[in-house]
Write an enzyme that holds these catalytic residues in place. Structure first.
Site, PDB file in Angstrom:
ATOM      1  CE  LYS A   1      44.083  -4.508  22.173  1.00 47.02           C
ATOM      2  NZ  LYS A   1      42.930  -4.658  23.081  1.00 47.02           N
TER       3      LYS A   1
ATOM      4  CG  ASP B   1      43.448  -7.522  25.304  1.00 44.49           C
ATOM      5  OD1 ASP B   1      43.749  -8.015  26.414  1.00 44.49           O
ATOM      6  OD2 ASP B   1      43.219  -6.302  25.145  1.00 44.49           O
TER       7      ASP B   1
ATOM      8  CE  LYS C   1      42.603  -5.910  29.249  1.00 41.09           C
ATOM      9  NZ  LYS C   1      42.135  -5.745  27.864  1.00 41.09           N
TER      10      LYS C   1
ATOM     11  CG  ASP D   1      37.592 -18.426  36.194  1.00 40.77           C
ATOM     12  OD1 ASP D   1      37.413 -19.074  37.249  1.00 40.77           O
ATOM     13  OD2 ASP D   1      36.669 -18.102  35.430  1.00 40.77           O
TER      14      ASP D   1
ATOM     15  CB  THR E   1      44.677   2.434  31.606  1.00 33.90           C
ATOM     16  OG1 THR E   1      43.605   2.030  30.740  1.00 33.90           O
ATOM     17  CG2 THR E   1      45.973   1.852  31.121  1.00 33.90           C
TER      18      THR E   1
ATOM     19  NE  ARG F   1      40.118   4.789  20.575  1.00 34.71           N
ATOM     20  CZ  ARG F   1      39.792   5.077  21.831  1.00 34.71           C
ATOM     21  NH1 ARG F   1      38.602   5.594  22.096  1.00 34.71           N
ATOM     22  NH2 ARG F   1      40.653   4.868  22.808  1.00 34.71           N
TER      23      ARG F   1
HETATM   24  O1  C5P Z   1      43.130   4.272  22.215  1.00 39.84           O
HETATM   25  P1  C5P Z   1      43.387   3.171  21.208  1.00 39.84           P
HETATM   26  O2  C5P Z   1      42.231   3.046  20.242  1.00 39.84           O
HETATM   27  O3  C5P Z   1      44.730   3.263  20.537  1.00 39.84           O
HETATM   28  O4  C5P Z   1      43.359   1.854  22.093  1.00 39.84           O
HETATM   29  C1  C5P Z   1      44.130   0.742  21.883  1.00 39.84           C
HETATM   30  C2  C5P Z   1      43.975  -0.181  23.075  1.00 39.84           C
HETATM   31  O5  C5P Z   1      44.285   0.528  24.263  1.00 39.84           O
HETATM   32  C3  C5P Z   1      42.565  -0.694  23.309  1.00 39.84           C
HETATM   33  O6  C5P Z   1      42.346  -1.909  22.630  1.00 39.84           O
HETATM   34  C4  C5P Z   1      42.522  -0.923  24.802  1.00 39.84           C
HETATM   35  O7  C5P Z   1      42.929  -2.246  25.106  1.00 39.84           O
HETATM   36  C5  C5P Z   1      43.561   0.022  25.357  1.00 39.84           C
HETATM   37  N1  C5P Z   1      42.996   1.164  26.101  1.00 39.84           N
HETATM   38  C6  C5P Z   1      43.527   1.463  27.336  1.00 39.84           C
HETATM   39  N2  C5P Z   1      43.034   2.525  28.065  1.00 39.84           N
HETATM   40  C7  C5P Z   1      42.067   3.317  27.578  1.00 39.84           C
HETATM   41  C8  C5P Z   1      41.555   3.063  26.289  1.00 39.84           C
HETATM   42  C9  C5P Z   1      42.048   1.955  25.565  1.00 39.84           C
HETATM   43  O8  C5P Z   1      44.452   0.792  27.783  1.00 39.84           O
HETATM   44  N3  C5P Z   1      41.628   4.333  28.307  1.00 39.84           N
END
Ligand code: C5P
Length: 251
Positions: free
Chosen positions: A47, A74, A76, A79, A138, A230
């Protein structure tokens, strides 16, 4: 230029499970992202988010594809219809196979984006991408939606409402939290794609993800693909962490 990449060196997971996991290259400089994705064994999907794209530009998509990887772009998009259409046409022409748009852009913009993505892919010989609608980020909480944007609808109603708007406009799927997958899958059977972040394998740090689920549970709930960042990118052994996530899917 390297042709289609090596296939699963590790034998402990199937090619099908590797197709289900998208590794988020967040927080990496372009060189780092390319080096990282070249060394994770069996990796199929990456991604590319806003940070990497703004730094590296469209070249990074081409370079990842030269490694034999499939790209989820990604960015997003949100527009007016003509701009959404132009952006999706270009993204599809780059060879991105998953592309995010905001459902809040509305049905006219979503339809224009979908039509243009198909045209962009077909006119350049690329695979037709799946557009994914983002419903509610989120980071939003219900009280803040009400206070700052005067949106009184609860998130539990708003997410399916925006998913329905997107599906009716011809969009191929949604990005959603793992906790929303069951409800959305009941409303939208396959092949509508449900792609979910917020995945944490057993023992991984939760970090800033508020509502998480394990990889196997999210798939069982009806997710099509999982976005994992991560827990894989910051692992000491990223190939091992990726293999563990794949093996957990048991597909
Ligand atoms: O937390 P992780 O590193 O697995 O994140 C993967 C994806 O989750 C990020 O690229 C981001 O798009 C999304 N994300 C989210 N909400 C958060 C943190 C990351 O949806 N609080």
């Amino acid at each position: 230029m390297r042709a289609l990449r090596r296939w699963c060196v590790a034998t402990s997971f199937s090619a099908e499970s590797a197709e289900r996991i998208i590794v988020a290259l967040d927080g990496m400089a372009p060189d780092q992202a390319l080096a990282f994705s070249a060394q994770v064994e069996g990796l199929r999907w990456v991604k590319v988010g806003l940070e990497l794209f703004v730094q590296a530009g469209p070249d990074v998509v081409a370079q990842l594809r030269e490694q034999g990887l499939r790209v989820f772009l990604d960015l997003k998009f949100h527009d007016i219809p003509a701009t959404m259409a132009g952006a999706c046409r270009r993204a599809a022409a780059l060879g991105a196979e998953l592309i995010t748009v905001h459902a809040c852009a509305g049905s006219e913009a979503l339809q224009a984006a979908q039509t243009a993505a198909v045209e962009g892919a077909q006119s350049t010989g690329q695979r037709v991408p799946t557009l994914l609608a983002v419903t509610v980020l989120t980071s939003w909480e219900e009280q803040r939606l009400q206070r700052e944007l005067a949106i009184s609808q609860g998130i539990a109603e708003r997410v399916p409402g925006l998913a329905q708007l997107s599906a009716s406009a011809g969009i191929g799927g949604c990005v959603c939290s793992p906790l929303e997958v069951t409800a959305l899958r009941a409303q939208h059977p396959e092949p509508f794609a449900l792609v979910t972040p917020g995945i944490r394998p057993k023992g991984a740090a939760v970090g800033d993800q508020a509502r998480v689920m394990g990889p196997a549970e999210a798939m069982a709930a009806g997710a099509s693909k999982l976005v994992i960042g991560r827990p894989i990118t910051q692992a000491e052994n990223s190939s091992g962490a990726f293999a563990t996530c794949c093996a957990a899917l048991m597909v």
